[in-house]
Design a protein around this motif. Structure first.
Motif, short mmCIF file in Angstrom:
data_model
loop_
_atom_site.label_atom_id
_atom_site.label_comp_id
_atom_site.label_asym_id
_atom_site.label_seq_id
_atom_site.Cartn_x
_atom_site.Cartn_y
_atom_site.Cartn_z
N TYR A 74 -0.95 -5.48 -7.31
CA TYR A 74 -1.59 -6.59 -8.01
C TYR A 74 -0.60 -7.57 -8.62
CZ TYR A 74 -6.16 -4.35 -7.55
OH TYR A 74 -7.32 -3.81 -7.04
N THR A 75 0.70 -7.38 -8.34
CA THR A 75 1.71 -8.26 -8.92
C THR A 75 1.46 -9.73 -8.60
OG1 THR A 75 3.39 -6.54 -8.91
CG2 THR A 75 4.17 -8.81 -8.99
N PRO A 76 1.25 -10.12 -7.32
CA PRO A 76 1.01 -11.54 -7.05
C PRO A 76 -0.25 -12.06 -7.71
CG PRO A 76 0.61 -10.21 -5.08
CD PRO A 76 1.26 -9.31 -6.09
N MET A 105 -0.26 -5.87 -15.33
CA MET A 105 0.16 -6.59 -16.52
C MET A 105 1.68 -6.54 -16.69
SD MET A 105 -0.96 -8.17 -19.34
CE MET A 105 -2.65 -7.62 -19.60
N VAL A 106 2.26 -5.35 -16.58
CA VAL A 106 3.69 -5.22 -16.82
C VAL A 106 4.52 -5.70 -15.63
CG1 VAL A 106 3.40 -3.34 -18.48
CG2 VAL A 106 3.79 -2.79 -16.06
N SER A 107 3.88 -5.90 -14.47
CA SER A 107 4.62 -6.44 -13.33
C SER A 107 5.14 -7.84 -13.65
CB SER A 107 3.73 -6.49 -12.08
OG SER A 107 2.68 -7.44 -12.23
N ILE A 108 4.49 -8.50 -14.60
CA ILE A 108 4.95 -9.82 -15.02
C ILE A 108 6.32 -9.72 -15.68
CG2 ILE A 108 4.40 -11.79 -16.53
CD1 ILE A 108 1.45 -11.05 -16.23
N ALA A 109 6.64 -8.51 -16.18
CA ALA A 109 7.91 -8.32 -16.87
C ALA A 109 9.09 -8.74 -16.00
CB ALA A 109 8.06 -6.85 -17.28
N ILE A 146 9.14 -12.07 -3.61
CA ILE A 146 8.38 -11.60 -2.45
C ILE A 146 8.39 -10.07 -2.39
CG2 ILE A 146 8.30 -11.57 0.08
CD1 ILE A 146 9.53 -14.40 0.01
N LEU A 147 9.56 -9.48 -2.65
CA LEU A 147 9.69 -8.02 -2.58
C LEU A 147 8.75 -7.33 -3.57
CD1 LEU A 147 13.55 -7.39 -2.24
CD2 LEU A 147 11.84 -7.83 -0.48
N PHE A 148 8.67 -7.87 -4.78
CA PHE A 148 7.83 -7.26 -5.80
C PHE A 148 6.35 -7.45 -5.51
CE2 PHE A 148 11.63 -6.82 -8.30
CZ PHE A 148 11.35 -5.77 -9.18
N SER A 149 6.02 -8.28 -4.55
CA SER A 149 4.63 -8.55 -4.22
C SER A 149 4.15 -7.77 -3.00
CB SER A 149 4.42 -10.05 -3.98
OG SER A 149 4.80 -10.80 -5.12
#
Length: 528
Positions: free
Chosen positions: A495-497, A424-428, A478-481
């Protein structure tokens, strides 16, 4: 009766804003009317006050303290010391591109308004819709993350104050932590219900606290510590012992950059505060650029100072140490305990950080509410007529409490699964940076020849800087995924992507099956 009477024009010929307070106030209103809106919020913020809100949201004390363990895990000192200025410079480039557009369109809507104007009447509504929803959901996720990290730090402070994990200290349950989180959000909503004069005062106090706090801690902690790292360790040691099954050094270094990029977010706040800022077309861009630049400088000093107190990385990351694996808390605690026999001084230092995080969350709610106010003013949100109301102090009071409530609801996912909460917070970060990149992309493509800059502009370098910004955002997306641990399981999957993909699906679906029939982008609220 609703005073929204039609679609705002493309912005009209640029009207330069004045420098004197009275002239600036009048010309600010004129420019806002050119953009299709009447002045509803109280325009009292100075350049310093605008900067203070954004600097407090970036808050290197907040971001670096809460993600320092990530930096230690993926590469350690070398990744943090060299990764920070690299990410900082590229973030500043993104900020420069945003500042140029902000100068041309100084409205609280910020990013989604820019997208609409840069794309024109045909694509503007869709561009505005997708940018706006990525922006506002990303902002809510940022507030959720900030206040939840404060709740966790309070839990660590209590743990250390009651003897630490090895001494039988009190470890709060997840229900207590969510209770802390709810209480913090309640305080933030109450503070943000005050007049803009009080918010300006709190914002400037927050900026001063963050600035002074960084310098105090970066000097105090290594000086108090009885064991200090060598300069060779700080500037050259690369930690590959991450315990996550990742051995490739380049991959480790790349994952370590997440600490820096997570910290350097939220600087769109200066744009969202422009309808409350004097000489908005100048001071809005100044707020964006100065908050990033100063954060990069003091953040690097903070990293260096704290890292000189690091001598045993595996122990700092061990969940069985006194701080339960909270690396910086353990560093502070051990520094004072090794010299004075107890860690009280370290706990006090953590209190300094906690206050900085509190101010960060407060400013984040301020920015959230202005975005929600502007987005609902243009009819994009359910029950828009409720959320864009302002009270007799010219504060969007309903938007303030909506932002606090949604941030609390997002944190409730932590009760079911920390994996779900992290998604959820990865959307941040990703959601916000997608929202940052979209208007920049439209500026360098569709509006390449039609864009009329404001007083702050990059001249002939605007297109080049814009493309660098877009490419960097694509890179970090891409890095965050990327997977952060191997082997990949349900617990270690990034689960970021998935989270960002679901958000994108919902945004586009809502457009196709509903919004495309009624949403027309920014709508003037000036009566005919």
């Amino acid at each position: 009766m609703d005073s929204r009477v039609g679609i705002a024009e493309e912005g009209g010929p640029y009207h330069p804003l004045g420098d004197g307070d009275t002239i600036a106030f009048d010309s600010d209103d004129v420019r806002l009317k050119q953009l299709g809106y009447k002045q509803e919020l109280s325009r009292r913020l100075s350049a310093i006050a605008n900067f203070s809100v954004t600097f407090s949201i970036i808050s290197v004390l907040t971001g670096l303290t809460t993600t320092y363990s990530t930096g230690l895990t993926y590469g350690g000192p070398l990744t943090m010391v060299y990764g920070w200025p690299i990410v900082g410079m590229l973030t500043l480039i993104v900020g420069l591109s945003m500042a140029e557009i902000c100068s041309a369109f100084p409205t609280s809507g910020g990013l989604y308004f820019w997208s609409a104007k840069l794309c024109g009447s045909e694509w503007g509504p869709f561009a505005s819709w997708i940018t706006g929803w990525f922006n506002i959901v990303g902002q809510w996720a940022v507030t959720t993350s900030i206040d939840f990290s404060l709740a966790q730090l309070i839990q660590v402070i209590i743990l250390l104050s009651t003897g630490g994990k090895t001494g039988g200290g009190y470890e709060a349950s997840k229900y207590v932590v969510i209770g802390f989180h709810g209480g913090i959000l309640l305080l933030h909503a109450i503070i943000n219900s005050l007049s803009i004069s009080w918010l300006s005062l709190f914002g400037q106090l927050a900026a001063a606290w963050n600035l002074v706090g960084v310098f105090v801690l970066m000097i105090l902690i290594p000086c108090v510590a009885t064991e200090r790292a060598s300069a060779k360790f700080v500037f050259t040691h690369f930690n590959t012992d991450n315990g996550e099954g990742i051995n490739n050094k380049l991959y480790i270094f790349v994952l370590g950059l997440l600490m820096s990029q997570y910290t350097l977010t939220g600087y769109d706040a200066s744009a969202h505060m422009t309808e409350e800022t004097k000489s908005a077309d100048k001071n809005g861009p100044r707020g964006i650029i100065s908050s990033i630049g100063i954060s990069v400088i003091v953040g690097w000093g903070y990293i260096l100072g704290i890292t000189f107190a690091v001598t045993n990385i595996p122990f700092l990351l061990d969940t069985n140490n006194d701080a339960g694996g909270y690396a910086i808390a353990e560093i502070f605690y051990l520094a004072f305990k090794s010299r004075y026999g107890n860690g009280v001084g370290g706990i006090i230092c953590l209190g300094v950080v906690a206050v900085a995080i509190f101010f960060c969350g407060m400013s984040s709610v301020t920015s959230n509410s202005r975005m929600a106010y502007a987005f609902s003013r243009d009819g994009a949100m359910p029950f828009s007529s409720v959320w864009h109301k302002v009270n007799n102090q010219e504060i969007p009071i309903n938007a303030v409490w909506l932002s606090a409530f949604i941030s609390f609801c997002m944190a409730l996912t932590s009760l079911g699964s920390l994996v779900a909460f992290q998604a959820m917070v990865s959307i941040a970060t990703i959601g916000l940076y997608i929202a940052y990149a979209l208007p920049i992309f439209f500026r360098v493509t569709l509006a390449r020849k039609s864009f009329i800059p404001g007083p702050f502009n990059l001249g002939r370098y605007g297109i080049f800087v814009g493309w660098v910004s877009v490419l960097w955002v694509a890179t970090i997306s891409i890095l965050f995924s990327l997977p952060v641990a191997y082997p990949i399981t349900n617990e270690t999957l990034n689960y970021t992507p998935v989270a960002v993909g679901c958000l994108l699906f919902l945004i586009i679906s809502s457009w196709i099956f509903g919004a495309r029939h009624w949403f027309r982008g920014p709508i003037t609220n000036i009566s005919a």
